[in-house]
Write a protein that holds these residues in place. Structure first.
Motif, PDB file in Angstrom:
ATOM      1  N   LEU A  84       0.848  -1.193   0.000  1.00 11.93           N
ATOM      2  CA  LEU A  84       0.000   0.000   0.000  1.00 11.93           C
ATOM      3  C   LEU A  84       0.885   1.247   0.000  1.00 11.93           C
ATOM      4  N   SER A  85       2.010   1.134  -0.678  1.00 15.56           N
ATOM      5  CA  SER A  85       2.999   2.217  -0.659  1.00 15.56           C
ATOM      6  C   SER A  85       2.518   3.463  -1.396  1.00 15.56           C
ATOM      7  N   ARG A  86       1.465   3.326  -2.202  1.00 14.96           N
ATOM      8  CA  ARG A  86       0.894   4.490  -2.891  1.00 14.96           C
ATOM      9  C   ARG A  86      -0.396   4.964  -2.249  1.00 14.96           C
ATOM     10  N   SER A  87      -0.701   4.433  -1.085  1.00 13.41           N
ATOM     11  CA  SER A  87      -1.980   4.726  -0.432  1.00 13.41           C
ATOM     12  C   SER A  87      -1.776   5.417   0.914  1.00 13.41           C
ATOM     13  N   THR A  88      -2.877   5.945   1.431  1.00 12.67           N
ATOM     14  CA  THR A  88      -2.914   6.447   2.807  1.00 12.67           C
ATOM     15  C   THR A  88      -3.563   5.368   3.660  1.00 12.67           C
ATOM     16  N   VAL A  89      -2.859   4.966   4.697  1.00 14.12           N
ATOM     17  CA  VAL A  89      -3.302   3.879   5.567  1.00 14.12           C
ATOM     18  C   VAL A  89      -3.741   4.474   6.900  1.00 14.12           C
ATOM     19  N   LEU A  90      -4.861   4.018   7.416  1.00 13.99           N
ATOM     20  CA  LEU A  90      -5.384   4.543   8.672  1.00 13.99           C
ATOM     21  C   LEU A  90      -6.159   3.458   9.409  1.00 13.99           C
ATOM     22  N   PRO A  91      -6.498   3.692  10.669  1.00 14.43           N
ATOM     23  CA  PRO A  91      -7.221   2.659  11.428  1.00 14.43           C
ATOM     24  C   PRO A  91      -8.611   2.418  10.842  1.00 14.43           C
ATOM     25  N   GLY A  92      -9.140   1.213  11.067  1.00 13.35           N
ATOM     26  CA  GLY A  92     -10.521   0.938  10.700  1.00 13.35           C
ATOM     27  C   GLY A  92     -11.436   1.951  11.346  1.00 13.35           C
ATOM     28  N   LEU A  93     -12.432   2.422  10.602  1.00  8.97           N
ATOM     29  CA  LEU A  93     -13.325   3.470  11.080  1.00  8.97           C
ATOM     30  C   LEU A  93     -14.389   2.889  12.014  1.00  8.97           C
ATOM     31  N   ILE A  94     -14.911   3.739  12.895  1.00 12.38           N
ATOM     32  CA  ILE A  94     -15.910   3.336  13.881  1.00 12.38           C
ATOM     33  C   ILE A  94     -17.114   4.262  13.776  1.00 12.38           C
ATOM     34  N   ASP A  95     -18.297   3.682  13.632  1.00 10.71           N
ATOM     35  CA  ASP A  95     -19.540   4.444  13.609  1.00 10.71           C
ATOM     36  C   ASP A  95     -20.310   4.113  14.888  1.00 10.71           C
ATOM     37  N   ALA A  96     -20.470   5.105  15.756  1.00 11.08           N
ATOM     38  CA  ALA A  96     -21.068   4.876  17.070  1.00 11.08           C
ATOM     39  C   ALA A  96     -22.587   4.968  17.082  1.00 11.08           C
ATOM     40  N   ALA A 381     -13.802   9.397  14.361  1.00 15.09           N
ATOM     41  CA  ALA A 381     -14.241   8.087  13.885  1.00 15.09           C
ATOM     42  C   ALA A 381     -13.231   6.987  14.174  1.00 15.09           C
ATOM     43  N   THR A 382     -12.197   7.306  14.916  1.00 11.59           N
ATOM     44  CA  THR A 382     -11.193   6.283  15.246  1.00 11.59           C
ATOM     45  C   THR A 382     -10.916   6.299  16.754  1.00 11.59           C
ATOM     46  N   ILE A 383      -9.921   7.042  17.172  1.00 10.63           N
ATOM     47  CA  ILE A 383      -9.497   6.970  18.572  1.00 10.63           C
ATOM     48  C   ILE A 383     -10.559   7.506  19.526  1.00 10.63           C
ATOM     49  N   SER A 384     -11.305   8.533  19.114  1.00 10.32           N
ATOM     50  CA  SER A 384     -12.345   9.084  19.994  1.00 10.32           C
ATOM     51  C   SER A 384     -13.521   8.119  20.119  1.00 10.32           C
ATOM     52  N   ALA A 385     -13.979   7.578  18.997  1.00  9.41           N
ATOM     53  CA  ALA A 385     -15.085   6.623  19.037  1.00  9.41           C
ATOM     54  C   ALA A 385     -14.690   5.365  19.808  1.00  9.41           C
ATOM     55  N   ALA A 386     -13.443   4.936  19.673  1.00  9.46           N
ATOM     56  CA  ALA A 386     -12.971   3.774  20.433  1.00  9.46           C
ATOM     57  C   ALA A 386     -13.007   4.059  21.926  1.00  9.46           C
ATOM     58  N   ASP A 387     -12.658   5.282  22.300  1.00  6.28           N
ATOM     59  CA  ASP A 387     -12.707   5.694  23.699  1.00  6.28           C
ATOM     60  C   ASP A 387     -14.143   5.648  24.218  1.00  6.28           C
ATOM     61  N   LEU A 388     -15.086   6.192  23.451  1.00  4.65           N
ATOM     62  CA  LEU A 388     -16.485   6.164  23.835  1.00  4.65           C
ATOM     63  C   LEU A 388     -16.966   4.734  24.050  1.00  4.65           C
ATOM     64  N   GLY A 390     -15.306   2.201  24.921  1.00  2.00           N
ATOM     65  CA  GLY A 390     -14.538   1.457  25.906  1.00  2.00           C
ATOM     66  C   GLY A 390     -13.553   0.483  25.289  1.00  2.00           C
ATOM     67  N   LEU A 391     -13.146   0.750  24.035  1.00  3.88           N
ATOM     68  CA  LEU A 391     -12.270  -0.164  23.305  1.00  3.88           C
ATOM     69  C   LEU A 391     -10.951   0.487  22.908  1.00  3.88           C
ATOM     70  N   LYS A 392     -10.580   1.568  23.579  1.00  6.11           N
ATOM     71  CA  LYS A 392      -9.391   2.316  23.191  1.00  6.11           C
ATOM     72  C   LYS A 392      -8.107   1.501  23.325  1.00  6.11           C
ATOM     73  N   VAL A 400       1.284  -1.001  18.080  1.00  2.00           N
ATOM     74  CA  VAL A 400       1.720  -2.343  18.453  1.00  2.00           C
ATOM     75  C   VAL A 400       0.858  -2.856  19.605  1.00  2.00           C
ATOM     76  N   GLY A 401       0.365  -4.067  19.463  1.00  6.07           N
ATOM     77  CA  GLY A 401      -0.457  -4.693  20.477  1.00  6.07           C
ATOM     78  C   GLY A 401      -1.945  -4.571  20.226  1.00  6.07           C
ATOM     79  N   LYS A 402      -2.346  -3.638  19.376  1.00  2.75           N
ATOM     80  CA  LYS A 402      -3.772  -3.465  19.094  1.00  2.75           C
ATOM     81  C   LYS A 402      -4.219  -4.423  17.990  1.00  2.75           C
ATOM     82  N   LEU A 403      -5.542  -4.606  17.899  1.00  2.00           N
ATOM     83  CA  LEU A 403      -6.097  -5.431  16.841  1.00  2.00           C
ATOM     84  C   LEU A 403      -5.823  -4.790  15.482  1.00  2.00           C
ATOM     85  N   ALA A 404      -5.584  -5.628  14.495  1.00  2.00           N
ATOM     86  CA  ALA A 404      -5.232  -5.135  13.161  1.00  2.00           C
ATOM     87  C   ALA A 404      -6.490  -4.810  12.371  1.00  2.00           C
TER      88      ALA A 404
END
Length: 434
Positions: A84-96, A381-388, A390-392, A400-404
């Protein structure tokens, strides 16, 4: 750094082989965790708000085991490489805020002919479309017949693809309120299964939801747009009732999401201790101040106004619902800006099911239009939603250590946030789905 990463990779593979050998002796079925290396051209670090260039993300099984620069890092031939060297990579999105078993073209009276079983089966397609859109986790806040719980369990069992689901079961509310079914005449004597009047009845309903598998408790603090016979801004549950619900839910380890459009209902829900306020359309200065003081999350669905007013009668929306949406839709978007400027905590929630599933990413445009930077919208849609949720500690960032849970887009979403509607790579729990 390179030698260290190589050592990590080789050690990981050796450990997996040893584990597999032991498992083979025990069960005669070898178990070897797959190791995958992703070459990320641009990696969004949502925790720092920075972009890292040319990073190698190494995944073993379902977890991320290392992240390091690509340059000079040897990759063992046995490791599967995803470029994915030509792409922007980011965490899976979260819809609360979703309703996966709701059909966006069957609102109002047209929804009465849909059985719970049919709704659950519709949810299978909705779950797939949501996952393919890059949303690897959702909070489903209210479905008939615990269809969201069944959908969650089927996905977890691997029956079909879909996002990780936190389910609510029935939404809880007063008789004749937004969470009741008000479409049938009196002779049917029909009352919604989530109806509970009074503090102790409300406590009992929380216990019922928990008994049948709810991960989160959804309540209706005020009237709604898509319900019949109530004003969207009118408070429905009293402060005392909401306090009882929150106390019971928190005692049972469940968070509480409060549907609330009106200012008084929003403020009382926050005072009662809810974890998030959904919609928040008519939130006022007091409500924003209370949300900031209490650390309450606001989940404001500011895209679906387009769908409701655009589709209108074709989707079965009641005339009074269209009138209510015309009254509060723009106010909600303006109040989104006010809440953002006021320092309230904001998490992504779109009310998918009101509009077609898979279009969740269309909301990013409006989040930026009404006050957020692209990075802030992505963080919502990522770190904040995960915090809400309870999955941060497990989700929300590529660490490292988080789910892929990892997605990718061709363009740079920090330059054009609408590129998040064109996700071309989706990984959940280390497995590639798109």
């Amino acid at each position: 750094m390179n030698k260290k990463l190589t050592s990590v990779l080789l050690s990981s593979m050796l450990c997996s082989l040893v584990m597999a050998t032991g498992q083979a002796h025990a069960q005669d079925k070898p178990l070897l965790l797959e190791t995958i290396a992703i070459k990320a051209g641009r990696l969004l670090d949502v925790e720092s708000g920075k972009v890292l260039r040319d990073q190698l993300i190494v995944i073993e099984g379902e977890r991320i085991i290392s992240i390091a620069p690509i340059a000079g890092t040897p990759i063992p031939a046995t490791v599967k490489v995803i470029d994915l060297s030509r792409s922007t990579v980011l965490p899976g999105l979260i819809d609360a805020h979703t309703h996966l078993t709701s059909n966006p073209r069957q609102h109002g009276y047209s929804s009465l002919g849909t059985s719970t079983v049919r709704a659950a089966l519709y949810g299978v397609r909705a779950a797939r479309d949501t996952l393919h859109a890059g949303f690897t986790t959702v909070r489903d806040v209210g479905s008939e017949g615990f269809s969201d719980v069944a959908l969650r369990d089927a996905i977890n069992d691997g029956d079909f693809p879909g996002p990780r689901i936190l389910a609510a079961g029935y939404a809880i509310g007063i008789k004749g309120g937004h969470c009741d079914n008000n479409l049938l005449p009196p002779e049917y004597n029909d009352t919604g299964k989530g109806v509970a009047d009074g503090p102790w009845a409300a406590r009992a309903k929380v216990r019922e939801m928990a008994k049948y598998g709810a991960d989160v408790i959804k309540i209706c603090a005020t009237g709604g747009v898509l319900s019949k016979g109530d004003a969207a801004g009118a408070q429905q549950y009293t402060l005392e009732e909401m306090q009882a619900i929150v106390q019971e839910a928190h005692k049972l380890g469940r968070k509480v999401a409060a549907h609330a459009h009106g200012a008084s209902g929003i403020s009382d829900a926050i005072r009662a201790g809810v974890d998030s306020v959904e919609h928040s359309s008519l939130i006022d200065a007091e409500g924003i101040k209370l949300a900031k003081q209490h650390g309450t999350w606001l989940v404001m669905d500011i895209y679906n106004d387009d769908y409701i007013l655009g589709e209108g009668e074709k989707a079965g929306f009641l005339p009074e619902s269209l009138a209510k949406e015309k009254e509060i839709g723009q106010k909600q978007r303006d109040n989104f800006r006010a809440a953002m400027q006021g320092g309230a905590r904001m998490a992504f929630g779109s009310d998918a099911g009101v509009y077609p599933h898979g279009d969740n990413g269309k909301q990013f445009y409006y989040m930026v239009k009404y006050g957020m930077t692209p990075m802030q919208a992505i963080q919502a849609a990522t770190i904040s939603a995960a915090d809400l949720l309870g999955l941060k500690d497990k989700l929300g960032s590529i660490k490292v250590g988080k789910l892929a849970d990892i997605i990718a887009v061709d363009a740079d979403p920090l330059a054009d946030v609408t590129s998040l509607t064109k996700v071309n790579f989706v990984m959940k729990n280390g497995k590639v789905y798109k």
